[in-house]
Design a protein around this motif. Structure first.
Motif, PDB file in Angstrom:
ATOM      1  N   PRO A   1       6.360 -46.873  -3.533  1.00  0.00           N
ATOM      2  CA  PRO A   1       6.243 -48.350  -3.341  1.00  0.00           C
ATOM      3  C   PRO A   1       7.095 -49.025  -4.363  1.00  0.00           C
ATOM      4  N   SER A   2       7.276 -50.299  -4.054  1.00  0.00           N
ATOM      5  CA  SER A   2       7.928 -51.023  -5.087  1.00  0.00           C
ATOM      6  C   SER A   2       6.793 -51.413  -6.332  1.00  0.00           C
ATOM      7  N   THR A   3       7.542 -52.142  -7.135  1.00  0.00           N
ATOM      8  CA  THR A   3       6.650 -52.578  -8.372  1.00  0.00           C
ATOM      9  C   THR A   3       5.233 -52.615  -8.309  1.00  0.00           C
ATOM     10  N   PRO A   4       4.257 -51.690  -8.881  1.00  0.00           N
ATOM     11  CA  PRO A   4       3.078 -51.646  -8.764  1.00  0.00           C
ATOM     12  C   PRO A   4       2.472 -53.149  -8.773  1.00  0.00           C
ATOM     13  N   LEU A   5       1.534 -53.455  -7.983  1.00  0.00           N
ATOM     14  CA  LEU A   5       0.890 -54.942  -8.128  1.00  0.00           C
ATOM     15  C   LEU A   5       0.373 -55.221  -9.397  1.00  0.00           C
ATOM     16  N   LEU A   6      -0.318 -54.212  -9.947  1.00  0.00           N
ATOM     17  CA  LEU A   6      -0.979 -54.470 -11.376  1.00  0.00           C
ATOM     18  C   LEU A   6       0.025 -54.811 -12.245  1.00  0.00           C
ATOM     19  N   LEU A   7       1.063 -54.078 -12.259  1.00  0.00           N
ATOM     20  CA  LEU A   7       1.928 -54.500 -13.274  1.00  0.00           C
ATOM     21  C   LEU A   7       2.648 -55.966 -12.938  1.00  0.00           C
ATOM     22  N   GLN A   8       2.741 -56.114 -11.888  1.00  0.00           N
ATOM     23  CA  GLN A   8       3.336 -57.565 -11.422  1.00  0.00           C
ATOM     24  C   GLN A   8       2.517 -58.498 -11.857  1.00  0.00           C
ATOM     25  N   ASN A   9       1.224 -58.355 -11.844  1.00  0.00           N
ATOM     26  CA  ASN A   9       0.131 -59.405 -12.161  1.00  0.00           C
ATOM     27  C   ASN A   9       0.138 -59.560 -13.784  1.00  0.00           C
ATOM     28  N   VAL A  10       0.325 -58.743 -14.376  1.00  0.00           N
ATOM     29  CA  VAL A  10       0.208 -58.744 -15.908  1.00  0.00           C
ATOM     30  C   VAL A  10       1.477 -58.981 -16.664  1.00  0.00           C
ATOM     31  N   ALA A  11       2.488 -58.653 -15.961  1.00  0.00           N
ATOM     32  CA  ALA A  11       3.743 -58.812 -16.490  1.00  0.00           C
ATOM     33  C   ALA A  11       3.885 -60.381 -17.393  1.00  0.00           C
ATOM     34  N   PRO A  12       3.618 -61.569 -16.746  1.00  0.00           N
ATOM     35  CA  PRO A  12       3.871 -62.726 -17.320  1.00  0.00           C
ATOM     36  C   PRO A  12       2.890 -62.795 -18.553  1.00  0.00           C
ATOM     37  N   ARG A  13       1.889 -62.134 -18.508  1.00  0.00           N
ATOM     38  CA  ARG A  13       0.849 -62.321 -19.762  1.00  0.00           C
ATOM     39  C   ARG A  13       1.634 -61.607 -20.915  1.00  0.00           C
TER      40      ARG A  13
ATOM     41  N   THR B   1      11.800 -53.239 -15.364  1.00  0.00           N
ATOM     42  CA  THR B   1      12.182 -54.589 -15.865  1.00  0.00           C
ATOM     43  C   THR B   1      11.665 -54.905 -17.193  1.00  0.00           C
ATOM     44  N   ILE B   2      12.634 -55.578 -17.759  1.00  0.00           N
ATOM     45  CA  ILE B   2      12.208 -55.895 -19.274  1.00  0.00           C
ATOM     46  C   ILE B   2      11.414 -57.168 -19.388  1.00  0.00           C
TER      47      ILE B   2
ATOM     48  N   CYS C   1       8.064 -50.145 -15.631  1.00  0.00           N
ATOM     49  CA  CYS C   1       8.718 -49.380 -14.631  1.00  0.00           C
ATOM     50  C   CYS C   1       8.604 -49.919 -13.292  1.00  0.00           C
ATOM     51  N   ASN C   2       9.470 -50.019 -12.603  1.00  0.00           N
ATOM     52  CA  ASN C   2       9.247 -50.700 -11.186  1.00  0.00           C
ATOM     53  C   ASN C   2       8.665 -49.875 -10.069  1.00  0.00           C
ATOM     54  N   TYR C   3       8.208 -48.688 -10.451  1.00  0.00           N
ATOM     55  CA  TYR C   3       7.749 -47.942  -9.402  1.00  0.00           C
ATOM     56  C   TYR C   3       6.373 -46.922  -9.742  1.00  0.00           C
ATOM     57  N   ASP C   4       5.529 -46.843  -9.260  1.00  0.00           N
ATOM     58  CA  ASP C   4       4.309 -46.033  -9.507  1.00  0.00           C
ATOM     59  C   ASP C   4       4.710 -44.598  -9.685  1.00  0.00           C
TER      60      ASP C   4
ATOM     61  N   ILE D   1       9.692 -49.240 -24.583  1.00  0.00           N
ATOM     62  CA  ILE D   1       8.330 -48.667 -24.732  1.00  0.00           C
ATOM     63  C   ILE D   1       8.195 -49.014 -23.070  1.00  0.00           C
ATOM     64  N   PRO D   2       8.134 -47.770 -22.589  1.00  0.00           N
ATOM     65  CA  PRO D   2       8.047 -47.586 -21.102  1.00  0.00           C
ATOM     66  C   PRO D   2       6.762 -47.741 -20.458  1.00  0.00           C
ATOM     67  N   LEU D   3       6.390 -48.990 -20.317  1.00  0.00           N
ATOM     68  CA  LEU D   3       4.860 -49.359 -19.527  1.00  0.00           C
ATOM     69  C   LEU D   3       5.210 -48.668 -18.060  1.00  0.00           C
ATOM     70  N   CYS D   4       3.975 -48.284 -17.606  1.00  0.00           N
ATOM     71  CA  CYS D   4       4.216 -47.698 -16.081  1.00  0.00           C
ATOM     72  C   CYS D   4       2.994 -47.326 -15.766  1.00  0.00           C
ATOM     73  N   THR D   5       2.742 -47.323 -14.460  1.00  0.00           N
ATOM     74  CA  THR D   5       1.431 -46.994 -13.615  1.00  0.00           C
ATOM     75  C   THR D   5       1.819 -45.392 -13.181  1.00  0.00           C
ATOM     76  N   VAL D   6       0.647 -44.721 -13.165  1.00  0.00           N
ATOM     77  CA  VAL D   6       0.582 -43.084 -12.854  1.00  0.00           C
ATOM     78  C   VAL D   6      -0.473 -43.078 -11.897  1.00  0.00           C
ATOM     79  N   GLN D   7      -0.191 -43.101 -10.436  1.00  0.00           N
ATOM     80  CA  GLN D   7      -1.196 -43.193  -9.555  1.00  0.00           C
ATOM     81  C   GLN D   7      -2.071 -44.505  -9.634  1.00  0.00           C
ATOM     82  N   GLY D   8      -1.413 -45.662 -10.106  1.00  0.00           N
ATOM     83  CA  GLY D   8      -2.300 -46.724 -10.402  1.00  0.00           C
ATOM     84  C   GLY D   8      -2.780 -46.917 -11.626  1.00  0.00           C
ATOM     85  N   THR D   9      -2.857 -45.816 -12.558  1.00  0.00           N
ATOM     86  CA  THR D   9      -3.417 -45.930 -13.912  1.00  0.00           C
ATOM     87  C   THR D   9      -2.355 -46.651 -14.856  1.00  0.00           C
TER      88      THR D   9
END
Length: 343
Positions: free
Chosen positions: A2-14, A207-208, A230-233, A121-129
């Protein structure tokens, strides 16, 4: 994927907001229990002019982003770097070399001291984590071999440009910030991912979100941490899919893996930190133990590729700890979880 995980989209501005706004407490509060008291004792007992750090030198490191080191920790780091430089210079002078060789060595040292580097510092989700990606450096490298690190390397003007505009963050080399370009270029070189093959809908894997203040390596290099999302899970790092996606450059890294942010927070420990733990005689270069200052280190969860002695320590741990406590911990798990919002 999927595209950029929703979780990361939500927290990115903060995350971006925290990185670009901080209080004076961030440069005065100790980053580890007991650290500041010992550093103050060391600082007040050191009267040699050689140990002084000018205010203008400190200001070169103090950008308007979240600091990794307190002012005193930065000062003591610069003192130790200068001490090592002088010892190396003395050692070189004692060797029987021609004058033109000594001159060449001096020029090389000056050039390296002024080099800049950037790490991602590569922030990502791994199967949503929520997780962070790390590398283990190749055992054949001349510097920091087999150490756990973030991807990154030296700034190259020809490859990375000269712009300092962090506002154009997502472009790889099209007028964006030069140190962002460095971090992304070096990450691609180390991880060897093929953006067109595996991520065809995105122009960039990351996405920086922002950066922190630079920190000095023990060689005196100015290292700027760049935080990327990371733009992908991602799949678990133990799977064939992950290894195909990130085959890695064997000349630079021999293991690419992720650790959940929660496990990093819970796996934090301490160990003596060399850059602040030892006092030296500047006259004779004699090493004398004076105090032991504890710095951060992080446990790596067990897996098939983990080696005995693998841990996150040194500059990587120094950068990671305040990011976990001030940024990732509060954002993902709340202000009160394990006291992680406090330094």
């Amino acid at each position: 994927q999927p595209s950029t995980p929703l979780l990361l989209q939500n927290v990115a501005p903060r995350i971006t907001s925290i990185l670009n706004s901080f209080s004076d407490d961030d440069t005065s509060t100790a980053r580890h229990e007991g650290t500041e008291q010992l550093l103050v004792e060391h600082d007040t007992q050191s009267s040699s002019p050689a140990l002084e750090v000018k205010e203008e030198e400190l200001q070169q490191w103090q950008t308007p982003q979240l600091p990794i080191l307190t002012n005193l920790q930065l000062k003591m780091s610069l003192i130790e770097i200068e001490r090592r430089r002088k010892l190396k210079q003395q050692s070189t002078q004692h060797q029987h070399q021609h004058d033109h060789d000594q001159s060449a060595n001096s020029k090389t040292s000056s050039y390296k001291k002024n080099q800049e580097a950037a790490i991602l510092i590569p922030l990502c989700t791994v199967q949503g984590t929520p997780s962070i990606l790390f590398t283990r450096r190749s055992a054949t490298l001349s510097n920091h071999a087999s150490q756990i690190s973030f991807p990154g390397g030296y700034y190259d003007e020809a490859l990375d440009g000269t712009h300092n505009n962090i506002g154009t963050q997502n472009n790889h080399n099209h007028g964006g910030d030069r140190l962002v370009n460095t971090a992304l270029r070096e990450t691609q070189e180390e991880l060897c991912y093929n953006i067109d093959q595996f991520f065809p809908t995105s122009s960039s894997l990351f996405t920086i979100l922002g950066r922190t203040q630079p920190v000095p390596s023990m060689q005196g290099k100015k290292v700027t941490p760049i935080i990327g999302m990371c733009n992908y899970d991602l799949p678990p790092h133990s799977t064939e899919e992950f290894q195909i996606t990130f085959p890695g450059n064997p000349d630079e890294v021999d293991w690419i893996f992720t650790i959940p942010i929660r496990e990093l927070i819970e796996g934090e420990t301490s160990e003596p930190l060399e850059r602040w733990s030892t006092s030296y005689s500047h006259d004779k270069g004699k090493k004398e133990k004076k105090n032991v200052v504890l710095g951060p280190a992080f446990h790596i969860p067990e897996c098939s590729k983990k080696r005995e002695g693998d841990k996150i320590w040194g500059l990587t741990a120094i950068v990671l700890r305040p990011l976990l406590r001030k940024v990732f911990g509060p954002v993902f798990y709340g202000e009160g979880v394990g006291g992680i919002a406090k330094l």
